[in-house]
Scaffold this motif. Sequence first.
Motif, PDB file in Angstrom:
ATOM      1  N   ASP A 328      34.904  -1.555  12.509  1.00 35.68           N
ATOM      2  CA  ASP A 328      34.405  -0.565  11.442  1.00 35.68           C
ATOM      3  C   ASP A 328      33.520   0.543  12.053  1.00 35.68           C
ATOM      4  O   ASP A 328      33.340   1.570  11.276  1.00 35.68           O
ATOM      5  N   SER A 329      32.697   0.470  13.125  1.00 39.86           N
ATOM      6  CA  SER A 329      31.931   1.120  13.706  1.00 39.86           C
ATOM      7  C   SER A 329      32.597   2.403  14.507  1.00 39.86           C
ATOM      8  O   SER A 329      32.310   3.569  14.570  1.00 39.86           O
ATOM      9  N   PHE A 330      34.056   2.187  14.902  1.00 42.58           N
ATOM     10  CA  PHE A 330      34.890   3.266  15.282  1.00 42.58           C
ATOM     11  C   PHE A 330      35.055   4.485  14.249  1.00 42.58           C
ATOM     12  O   PHE A 330      35.256   4.109  13.212  1.00 42.58           O
ATOM     13  N   ASP A 331      34.985   5.729  14.799  1.00 44.15           N
ATOM     14  CA  ASP A 331      35.665   6.923  13.649  1.00 44.15           C
ATOM     15  C   ASP A 331      37.001   6.444  13.598  1.00 44.15           C
ATOM     16  O   ASP A 331      37.739   5.944  14.550  1.00 44.15           O
ATOM     17  N   PRO A 332      37.493   6.406  12.579  1.00 46.94           N
ATOM     18  CA  PRO A 332      38.918   6.037  12.094  1.00 46.94           C
ATOM     19  C   PRO A 332      39.871   7.025  13.098  1.00 46.94           C
ATOM     20  O   PRO A 332      41.043   6.482  13.105  1.00 46.94           O
ATOM     21  N   ALA A 333      39.476   8.265  13.418  1.00 47.84           N
ATOM     22  CA  ALA A 333      40.585   8.984  14.234  1.00 47.84           C
ATOM     23  C   ALA A 333      40.615   8.669  15.548  1.00 47.84           C
ATOM     24  O   ALA A 333      40.963   9.252  16.497  1.00 47.84           O
ATOM     25  N   ASP A 334      39.417   7.604  16.043  1.00 50.96           N
ATOM     26  CA  ASP A 334      39.428   7.405  17.472  1.00 50.96           C
ATOM     27  C   ASP A 334      40.485   6.411  17.868  1.00 50.96           C
ATOM     28  O   ASP A 334      40.583   5.203  17.282  1.00 50.96           O
ATOM     29  N   LYS A 335      41.424   6.926  18.928  1.00 49.82           N
ATOM     30  CA  LYS A 335      42.369   6.338  19.231  1.00 49.82           C
ATOM     31  C   LYS A 335      42.043   4.829  20.032  1.00 49.82           C
ATOM     32  O   LYS A 335      42.729   4.100  20.336  1.00 49.82           O
ATOM     33  N   ARG A 421      37.371  12.841  24.659  1.00 48.98           N
ATOM     34  CA  ARG A 421      38.647  13.841  24.550  1.00 48.98           C
ATOM     35  C   ARG A 421      39.866  13.451  24.362  1.00 48.98           C
ATOM     36  O   ARG A 421      40.610  13.826  23.473  1.00 48.98           O
ATOM     37  N   ARG A 422      40.330  12.550  25.185  1.00 45.87           N
ATOM     38  CA  ARG A 422      41.661  11.805  25.180  1.00 45.87           C
ATOM     39  C   ARG A 422      41.679  11.046  23.897  1.00 45.87           C
ATOM     40  O   ARG A 422      42.856  10.335  23.590  1.00 45.87           O
ATOM     41  N   ASN A 426      42.835  17.008  18.606  1.00 41.27           N
ATOM     42  CA  ASN A 426      42.181  18.246  18.530  1.00 41.27           C
ATOM     43  C   ASN A 426      40.551  18.152  18.508  1.00 41.27           C
ATOM     44  O   ASN A 426      39.824  18.202  17.487  1.00 41.27           O
ATOM     45  N   TYR A 427      39.948  17.651  19.489  1.00 35.64           N
ATOM     46  CA  TYR A 427      38.786  17.034  19.780  1.00 35.64           C
ATOM     47  C   TYR A 427      37.707  18.051  19.669  1.00 35.64           C
ATOM     48  O   TYR A 427      36.632  17.588  18.789  1.00 35.64           O
ATOM     49  N   ASP A 428      37.852  19.175  19.899  1.00 40.33           N
ATOM     50  CA  ASP A 428      36.929  20.344  19.702  1.00 40.33           C
ATOM     51  C   ASP A 428      36.539  20.490  18.338  1.00 40.33           C
ATOM     52  O   ASP A 428      35.339  20.864  18.001  1.00 40.33           O
ATOM     53  N   GLN A 429      37.329  20.158  17.369  1.00 40.96           N
ATOM     54  CA  GLN A 429      37.151  20.245  16.036  1.00 40.96           C
ATOM     55  C   GLN A 429      36.446  19.153  15.026  1.00 40.96           C
ATOM     56  O   GLN A 429      36.447  18.923  14.069  1.00 40.96           O
ATOM     57  N   THR A 430      36.349  17.786  16.084  1.00 46.93           N
ATOM     58  CA  THR A 430      35.920  16.788  15.475  1.00 46.93           C
ATOM     59  C   THR A 430      34.688  16.706  15.173  1.00 46.93           C
ATOM     60  O   THR A 430      33.609  17.301  15.725  1.00 46.93           O
ATOM     61  N   ASP A 431      34.385  15.717  14.266  1.00 41.36           N
ATOM     62  CA  ASP A 431      32.898  15.370  13.898  1.00 41.36           C
ATOM     63  C   ASP A 431      32.176  14.556  15.173  1.00 41.36           C
ATOM     64  O   ASP A 431      31.012  14.694  15.259  1.00 41.36           O
TER      65      ASP A 431
END
Length: 510
Positions: A328-335, A421-422, A426-431
């Motif tokens: 749950d500590s991962f960002d949901p968008a984190d692959k 980044r990988r 759109n890593y540059d726009q991420t929280d």
Amino acid sequence: MKTKFKHILVILCLSMISCEGNLEPELFDQITPENFLTNEDDVKTVVTGVYTEFRGISEWGRYKTSWGSVMTLQEVPTDLWAANWFYKAHTDFMWKATDYFVCEIFEFFVPAITKATALIARIQDAPVSDDIKNRYIAELRVVRALWMYDLFDLYGPVPAITDPEKILNPTQDFTVTRPSREEYITFVETELKEVINAKILPVAWTGSDYGHVSQATAMMVLLQLYMHEGGYCRNKHVSDYLDYFKKAEQVAKDIMDLQYYELQAEFKDIWSPQNQHNNEIIFALPSFPIPVMGNNFLAHVLPTDYKSQQGIPLTGWNGFRTPWEVYDSFDPADKRRQVHKTEYWNGKEMVTGRTGTLEYGALPMKYQENANTDGTNDASEYVIYRYADVIMLRAEAKNEIFGPDGGGTPTAKELLHQVCRRSFDNYDQTDHKKKIDQITDIDAFRAHLLQERAWEFIWEGKRRSDMIRHGVFISNAISRGKNLAKDYHELYPIPQQTIYELKIKQNDGY
């Protein structure tokens, strides 16, 4: 005495399962005292046989995934560990100097260092070309230094025999002692620097030599040593810790400057069966779908009722889990979160939820289903070192020296961004990136790096070392209710039998 030891070495070599052709197992039983180490093939056989020490002669322990392995010694007593098996003595800091899971790595690799030392001496006298001698002696020195570093990290200075004279010509008053911390570190550092500076080994091995230690492997061990001591000296307030971080930053830069290694575009592809020998991997153990030589990480993970949707027959021992709190500590968008599975197929339906076999966590599946398997042991290479670690350790060292934004390009932040980044679209726009960019304090960035290392390297046998280096191993344990955790638990005990036999000093607290 030399004749006696010659026979001992022959027995040693005959007991090794040696390897030819990409470390594929083959038994060599034609070595005798009369023909031992008389040609290149003999030298290659015994040196390649040393690599079998990483796995040994059983499916358990050593550089594998079972309890008592390097991986479990590094992961079990940390916040990243969960399992359906209860290793209470280990998870709750109740281990003793007689516990087999504490003793095995010491008892395997201290003698392995002696074997490597003896072979270095014998190869120096072998009637083969200097090129052959130099190559295989360099490999043995790196393998020996790697084992010595890992033992040092786990137990402190160990009574390793690195002087061949003490093996080949032991005297009646010969004793084995534990060296001082300074002596031990100096030896490992010198060994690695001499091999690196000689540039005998290639940057990486390919083809049938893949799986042997390389120039980059030596540099990776040296990088770890410097980071280990930088953290130790900072936490203990001894000597100038920045000297070690400066050395570490330079070694990491040197690895990056080799311009050979690179991050894989997709995180999960690092361990893909279709992407083995990729250029993110610095050192790995080749695997084969047979007992002992196979990778059985997945068997430790899969539930007993797990069914492959690819139709692959797989064994499940229903063990390892990624704790839900960690998941749950991962960002949901984190692959990186995607390799921890929250559901599975049991042949009838998808099993989901956080009860039953998934009560303690998600299924850690960096190592994926591999059709090249006997059901338990598959052919997925077992990764020891990879390039992302180089980048993140350089970021950590630069932060200690210059802070998150200092020291010129690439800054510590820029290095961390390279790895993150990988794992995001759109890593540059991420929280995620914004949060990193907002950190300006050395301590805050150090804490964030430790969290990033948890997300990046969970189940790769790094967490205990990382937490000790960051000075939070014991405090984190106590915060999780492990109230028996004490400062002395930063080292495991020397096996009690060794203390009895060699009359050496035990680590404090045991």
